[in-house]
Motif scaffolding. Sequence first.
Motif, mmCIF file in Angstrom:
data_model
loop_
_atom_site.group_PDB
_atom_site.id
_atom_site.type_symbol
_atom_site.label_atom_id
_atom_site.label_comp_id
_atom_site.label_asym_id
_atom_site.label_seq_id
_atom_site.Cartn_x
_atom_site.Cartn_y
_atom_site.Cartn_z
ATOM 1 N N GLY A 195 -16.012 -7.007 13.659
ATOM 2 C CA GLY A 195 -15.837 -6.851 15.086
ATOM 3 C C GLY A 195 -14.698 -5.916 15.412
ATOM 4 N N PRO A 196 -14.476 -5.683 16.703
ATOM 5 C CA PRO A 196 -13.369 -4.804 17.115
ATOM 6 C C PRO A 196 -12.031 -5.368 16.671
ATOM 7 N N ALA A 197 -11.106 -4.492 16.378
ATOM 8 C CA ALA A 197 -9.763 -4.934 15.978
ATOM 9 C C ALA A 197 -9.025 -5.517 17.168
ATOM 10 N N PRO A 198 -8.148 -6.502 16.952
ATOM 11 C CA PRO A 198 -7.312 -6.994 18.047
ATOM 12 C C PRO A 198 -6.368 -5.898 18.515
ATOM 13 N N VAL A 199 -5.846 -6.071 19.709
ATOM 14 C CA VAL A 199 -4.922 -5.071 20.239
ATOM 15 C C VAL A 199 -3.726 -4.966 19.297
ATOM 16 N N PRO A 200 -3.466 -3.789 18.711
ATOM 17 C CA PRO A 200 -2.397 -3.677 17.715
ATOM 18 C C PRO A 200 -1.015 -3.712 18.343
ATOM 19 N N THR A 201 -0.081 -4.220 17.581
ATOM 20 C CA THR A 201 1.318 -4.172 17.979
ATOM 21 C C THR A 201 1.836 -2.755 17.763
ATOM 22 N N PRO A 202 3.007 -2.415 18.330
ATOM 23 C CA PRO A 202 3.574 -1.085 18.052
ATOM 24 C C PRO A 202 3.757 -0.814 16.564
ATOM 25 N N ALA A 203 4.160 -1.831 15.787
ATOM 26 C CA ALA A 203 4.321 -1.637 14.350
ATOM 27 C C ALA A 203 2.984 -1.364 13.678
ATOM 28 N N GLU A 204 1.925 -2.050 14.143
ATOM 29 C CA GLU A 204 0.601 -1.813 13.579
ATOM 30 C C GLU A 204 0.116 -0.408 13.912
ATOM 31 N N LEU A 205 0.415 0.074 15.118
ATOM 32 C CA LEU A 205 0.051 1.443 15.472
ATOM 33 C C LEU A 205 0.750 2.445 14.557
ATOM 34 N N ASP A 206 2.018 2.188 14.220
ATOM 35 C CA ASP A 206 2.722 3.060 13.289
ATOM 36 C C ASP A 206 2.041 3.057 11.932
ATOM 37 N N ARG A 207 1.621 1.877 11.501
ATOM 38 C CA ARG A 207 0.944 1.765 10.203
ATOM 39 C C ARG A 207 -0.376 2.517 10.197
ATOM 40 N N LEU A 208 -1.124 2.387 11.254
ATOM 41 C CA LEU A 208 -2.431 3.016 11.301
ATOM 42 C C LEU A 208 -2.342 4.535 11.415
ATOM 43 N N SER A 209 -1.236 5.048 11.938
ATOM 44 C CA SER A 209 -1.081 6.496 12.066
ATOM 45 C C SER A 209 -0.486 7.128 10.816
ATOM 46 N N LEU A 210 -0.106 6.311 9.821
ATOM 47 C CA LEU A 210 0.535 6.810 8.611
ATOM 48 C C LEU A 210 -0.510 7.076 7.540
ATOM 49 N N HIS A 211 -0.468 8.276 6.966
ATOM 50 C CA HIS A 211 -1.411 8.620 5.909
ATOM 51 C C HIS A 211 -1.199 7.685 4.715
ATOM 52 N N PRO A 212 -2.276 7.178 4.109
ATOM 53 C CA PRO A 212 -2.115 6.236 2.991
ATOM 54 C C PRO A 212 -1.253 6.763 1.858
ATOM 55 N N ASP A 213 -1.296 8.066 1.600
ATOM 56 C CA ASP A 213 -0.484 8.625 0.511
ATOM 57 C C ASP A 213 1.006 8.604 0.838
ATOM 58 N N ASP A 214 1.344 8.477 2.124
ATOM 59 C CA ASP A 214 2.748 8.475 2.539
ATOM 60 C C ASP A 214 3.286 7.073 2.800
ATOM 61 N N ASP A 215 2.450 6.054 2.645
ATOM 62 C CA ASP A 215 2.853 4.684 2.948
ATOM 63 C C ASP A 215 3.407 4.024 1.690
ATOM 64 N N LEU A 216 4.671 3.608 1.739
ATOM 65 C CA LEU A 216 5.313 2.984 0.593
ATOM 66 C C LEU A 216 5.098 1.471 0.536
ATOM 67 N N ALA A 217 4.507 0.893 1.581
ATOM 68 C CA ALA A 217 4.356 -0.564 1.623
ATOM 69 C C ALA A 217 3.542 -1.127 0.455
ATOM 70 N N PRO A 218 2.490 -0.439 -0.039
ATOM 71 C CA PRO A 218 1.734 -1.015 -1.166
ATOM 72 C C PRO A 218 2.457 -0.972 -2.502
ATOM 73 N N ASN A 219 3.612 -0.299 -2.592
ATOM 74 C CA ASN A 219 4.319 -0.205 -3.876
ATOM 75 C C ASN A 219 4.651 -1.589 -4.429
#
Length: 277
Positions: free
Chosen positions: A63-87
């Motif tokens: 289904g549709p995603a819930p309304v994202p928080t500002p932090a979630e919007l930052d996450r979604l706009s970040l290219h996966p290769d540049d995201d250090l969170a999965p390290n």
Amino acid sequence: MTRLRVTPGYRRGRDRLYVSRRDGTAVAWYDKGTGRVNLLAGAGRDDILAALAPYLAGEVTVGPAPVPTPAELDRLSLHPDDDLAPNRPGEALHALLDHEEPAPAPRLPALAALWRRQDPRRTELAAQQLLGTALDALEGAGWRVLHSIPLPGAARIDHLAIGPAGVLTVRALAAGGRRVRVDDPLVATGRGEPLPHLRWARRDAERASLALATAVRPVLALAEAHPPHGALPAPPDVQVLRETDISALASLGGVLKPADIEALYATARNRHTWHRV
């Protein structure tokens, strides 16, 4: 349709798979815990489910995603290769050990196992994992944690913790059951050569402070240190903790509000944040 890519992630204690286009634009994420595929604009439902098909287990809701928080919007706009969170803790060591040559004497399993145990990189990786697990447990108390942050010049920050008590760089030291001697800036384990671990811990904090434009406190974390006769001596500007002491950070606060924590975490997880330090 442009082929979609699937990238693992971790958010608020939940394992997720993010689906994005080749240009890095996120189009969906799959929350493993709830079994729900959350759809965003940018790709069709059938294409997203086809990309996720190898990873789906059991029944899922879509289904549709819930309304994202500002932090979630930052996450979604970040290219996966540049995201250090999965390290993972010790990510760089994982990469080295996963691609190294096989251990010698493959027909002698006991010798091969001894060779692996004596490899200092594996000892260091075990320490990184132990301390990383202790830090990740702070998530429930409002902390955000990143591991193995790459810096210019092949340097790395072992762990970065952002929470109510402020921002901490955590440098790991594998004690291996030995006593630790602290003589600022030198630290020695057992009969090993003293090394300037406190100086290196301070340098990690200084570089993180420059990158994040905020105060950062250095921590030297000891993995499996022999219990000392008294408190570990340490200078006033560097905390020296054992892995069993890290849980006490959950009770500290009064420095950062939740919105500040999320904003700093969003900045810190971007690989480009660290390019200028």
